[in-house]
Scaffold this motif. Sequence first.
Motif, PDB file in Angstrom:
ATOM      1  N   LYS A   1     -54.554  80.527 -22.202  1.00 11.51           N
ATOM      2  CA  LYS A   1     -54.728  81.223 -24.038  1.00 11.51           C
ATOM      3  C   LYS A   1     -56.304  81.070 -23.953  1.00 11.51           C
ATOM      4  CE  LYS A   1     -51.164  79.412 -26.582  1.00 11.51           C
ATOM      5  NZ  LYS A   1     -49.889  78.610 -27.298  1.00 11.51           N
ATOM      6  N   ALA A   2     -57.141  82.888 -24.433  1.00  9.41           N
ATOM      7  CA  ALA A   2     -58.552  82.918 -24.630  1.00  9.41           C
ATOM      8  C   ALA A   2     -58.617  82.689 -26.064  1.00  9.41           C
ATOM      9  CB  ALA A   2     -58.445  84.280 -24.438  1.00  9.41           C
ATOM     10  N   ILE A   3     -60.309  82.225 -26.393  1.00  8.47           N
ATOM     11  CA  ILE A   3     -60.426  81.804 -27.279  1.00  8.47           C
ATOM     12  C   ILE A   3     -62.162  82.390 -27.788  1.00  8.47           C
ATOM     13  CG2 ILE A   3     -61.612  80.298 -28.828  1.00  8.47           C
ATOM     14  CD1 ILE A   3     -60.622  77.630 -27.384  1.00  8.47           C
ATOM     15  N   TYR A   4     -61.503  83.559 -29.039  1.00  8.17           N
ATOM     16  CA  TYR A   4     -63.158  84.562 -29.182  1.00  8.17           C
ATOM     17  C   TYR A   4     -62.427  84.168 -30.363  1.00  8.17           C
ATOM     18  CZ  TYR A   4     -66.171  88.936 -29.815  1.00  8.17           C
ATOM     19  OH  TYR A   4     -66.410  89.552 -30.105  1.00  8.17           O
ATOM     20  N   ILE A   5     -63.833  83.583 -31.086  1.00 13.76           N
ATOM     21  CA  ILE A   5     -64.484  83.755 -32.533  1.00 13.76           C
ATOM     22  C   ILE A   5     -65.553  84.291 -32.315  1.00 13.76           C
ATOM     23  CG2 ILE A   5     -64.712  82.040 -34.491  1.00 13.76           C
ATOM     24  CD1 ILE A   5     -62.685  80.109 -32.869  1.00 13.76           C
TER      25      ILE A   5
ATOM     26  N   GLY B   1     -62.725  75.817 -30.200  1.00 13.99           N
ATOM     27  CA  GLY B   1     -61.312  75.534 -30.616  1.00 13.99           C
ATOM     28  C   GLY B   1     -60.575  74.949 -29.535  1.00 13.99           C
ATOM     29  N   THR B   2     -59.343  75.467 -28.896  1.00 13.14           N
ATOM     30  CA  THR B   2     -58.628  74.273 -28.271  1.00 13.14           C
ATOM     31  C   THR B   2     -57.818  75.262 -27.581  1.00 13.14           C
ATOM     32  OG1 THR B   2     -58.528  72.375 -29.366  1.00 13.14           O
ATOM     33  CG2 THR B   2     -56.404  72.643 -27.379  1.00 13.14           C
ATOM     34  N   THR B   3     -57.729  75.452 -25.768  1.00  9.59           N
ATOM     35  CA  THR B   3     -57.890  76.675 -24.688  1.00  9.59           C
ATOM     36  C   THR B   3     -56.771  75.715 -24.566  1.00  9.59           C
ATOM     37  OG1 THR B   3     -57.654  78.102 -23.449  1.00  9.59           O
ATOM     38  CG2 THR B   3     -59.186  76.354 -23.060  1.00  9.59           C
ATOM     39  N   THR B   4     -55.766  76.373 -23.793  1.00 12.26           N
ATOM     40  CA  THR B   4     -54.710  76.020 -23.034  1.00 12.26           C
ATOM     41  C   THR B   4     -54.259  76.690 -21.671  1.00 12.26           C
ATOM     42  OG1 THR B   4     -53.008  74.957 -25.357  1.00 12.26           O
ATOM     43  CG2 THR B   4     -51.899  75.370 -22.857  1.00 12.26           C
TER      44      THR B   4
ATOM     45  N   GLU C   1     -60.479  70.597 -25.829  1.00 10.21           N
ATOM     46  CA  GLU C   1     -61.423  71.246 -26.959  1.00 10.21           C
ATOM     47  C   GLU C   1     -62.382  72.069 -26.201  1.00 10.21           C
ATOM     48  OE1 GLU C   1     -59.892  68.018 -30.145  1.00 10.21           O
ATOM     49  OE2 GLU C   1     -61.886  68.101 -28.488  1.00 10.21           O
ATOM     50  N   ILE C   2     -63.572  73.282 -26.536  1.00 12.50           N
ATOM     51  CA  ILE C   2     -63.985  73.252 -25.978  1.00 12.50           C
ATOM     52  C   ILE C   2     -65.600  72.999 -26.993  1.00 12.50           C
ATOM     53  CG2 ILE C   2     -65.749  75.158 -24.661  1.00 12.50           C
ATOM     54  CD1 ILE C   2     -63.008  76.139 -24.071  1.00 12.50           C
ATOM     55  N   LEU C   3     -66.258  72.516 -26.651  1.00  9.84           N
ATOM     56  CA  LEU C   3     -67.920  71.988 -27.131  1.00  9.84           C
ATOM     57  C   LEU C   3     -68.624  72.553 -27.036  1.00  9.84           C
ATOM     58  CD1 LEU C   3     -66.281  68.454 -27.453  1.00  9.84           C
ATOM     59  CD2 LEU C   3     -65.638  69.807 -29.437  1.00  9.84           C
ATOM     60  N   SER C   4     -69.786  72.481 -28.082  1.00  6.04           N
ATOM     61  CA  SER C   4     -71.432  73.074 -27.263  1.00  6.04           C
ATOM     62  C   SER C   4     -71.978  72.108 -28.583  1.00  6.04           C
ATOM     63  CB  SER C   4     -71.640  74.643 -27.932  1.00  6.04           C
ATOM     64  OG  SER C   4     -71.483  74.897 -28.713  1.00  6.04           O
TER      65      SER C   4
ATOM     66  N   ILE D   1     -72.112  72.486 -22.750  1.00  8.82           N
ATOM     67  CA  ILE D   1     -71.312  73.196 -23.227  1.00  8.82           C
ATOM     68  C   ILE D   1     -70.147  72.586 -22.722  1.00  8.82           C
ATOM     69  CG2 ILE D   1     -69.656  75.103 -22.437  1.00  8.82           C
ATOM     70  CD1 ILE D   1     -71.294  76.975 -23.218  1.00  8.82           C
ATOM     71  N   GLU D   2     -68.415  71.535 -22.548  1.00  8.66           N
ATOM     72  CA  GLU D   2     -68.073  70.835 -21.929  1.00  8.66           C
ATOM     73  C   GLU D   2     -66.505  71.321 -22.953  1.00  8.66           C
ATOM     74  OE1 GLU D   2     -67.483  65.887 -22.442  1.00  8.66           O
ATOM     75  OE2 GLU D   2     -69.228  67.139 -23.210  1.00  8.66           O
ATOM     76  N   LEU D   3     -66.248  71.024 -21.498  1.00  6.54           N
ATOM     77  CA  LEU D   3     -64.447  70.896 -21.276  1.00  6.54           C
ATOM     78  C   LEU D   3     -64.466  69.777 -21.893  1.00  6.54           C
ATOM     79  CD1 LEU D   3     -63.216  73.292 -18.979  1.00  6.54           C
ATOM     80  CD2 LEU D   3     -64.019  73.884 -20.953  1.00  6.54           C
TER      81      LEU D   3
END
Length: 333
Positions: free
Chosen positions: A267-271, A295-298, A233-236, A327-329
């Motif tokens: 898998k990229a995340i772009y929102i 979101g969640t990246t693999t 999960e990528i959090l800010s 920002i955190e993974l």
Amino acid sequence: MNLETDWSTLPDLLWYAICRYLGKSSSSSLINLSKTCTKLYSLINHTCFWTYIIHTCYGKQLAQRYLFDIFQSTNNPKDLLENIITNEMWLKDSYVVRRYFVELLMFATLSPLDMKGYAAKERFFTYRADMSLHDKLQMSLTFDKLQKKYPLLSQELFDSIPLSKFIYFHLTQRKRILAVNMDSLEYCPVTERYRPPITKYDEDLNDHVALISERYIPALRHTFKSVLPGKYEILSRLKLIKISQEFDNFDFRCLKYNFAALPEYGKAIYITHDGWWYENNYLKNKNNWFTDMWGTTTVYELSDIYVAMEFQLGLELPQYNVLCEYIELKIVV
């Protein structure tokens, strides 16, 4: 009462139970404990010990993934697109062409000599066009690639450390970048300027954080290096500060919040969000800090992950300042 009890004589199972609680609170506590005597050093620096700690602290699924599955799975280099062709001329042109935020993010802020970001972008568009490629890929890691994550360790030292110990420290290590330490890009249609983020002291955190000012349109970026395969999960952590109450005839479409996460192999995340994202989060949180999940990246192979955020705050009628702490993974099952 005997105050000179030799605690090292306790049964191993009892030490395991004690260390289970230490493992949940602090990895340094386990290391310090191992330095107290020869018996505990031998006990703690054994594969069985770290395997037990991973199972008890992180659960069966993550233990299975990181201790067994990723080392038994392999990917076809053709499916990974490892040999994707890079194009230096396109990279130079991308300094002027501003069609896609992902392109701006990964290339206007990367060294022209670093082609890894460009190759990751090419994979991103290829994977997006052919989603079946993701079905062919698995989380995979070899011992040689794991060693690349620790370049300062000699071969002898690397071989002497249990694999499960490396995995435990990967799971416990917080993958977080403070926004004040990220790269800041200030850009306009013709030129770009690079500088550290503007900072502001926040009384709630008793520390400095990055200030996204209404005076320019900034992008913040960072590269997480050598991230192991897995789901993240990528959090800010953000705070919105309203600086204008003028709502009449205001077009919220001029406010934008874009973010992207681009693994080399994953898998990229772009929102993107419009101004209503600002308004809804401000109404919900007021001037308080809140965590926004991108979101969640693999990640399928050992990868650098390029992450960045862009705020368009409305230059003619600014509505908000944005404060960013980090920002955190976050590893998830």
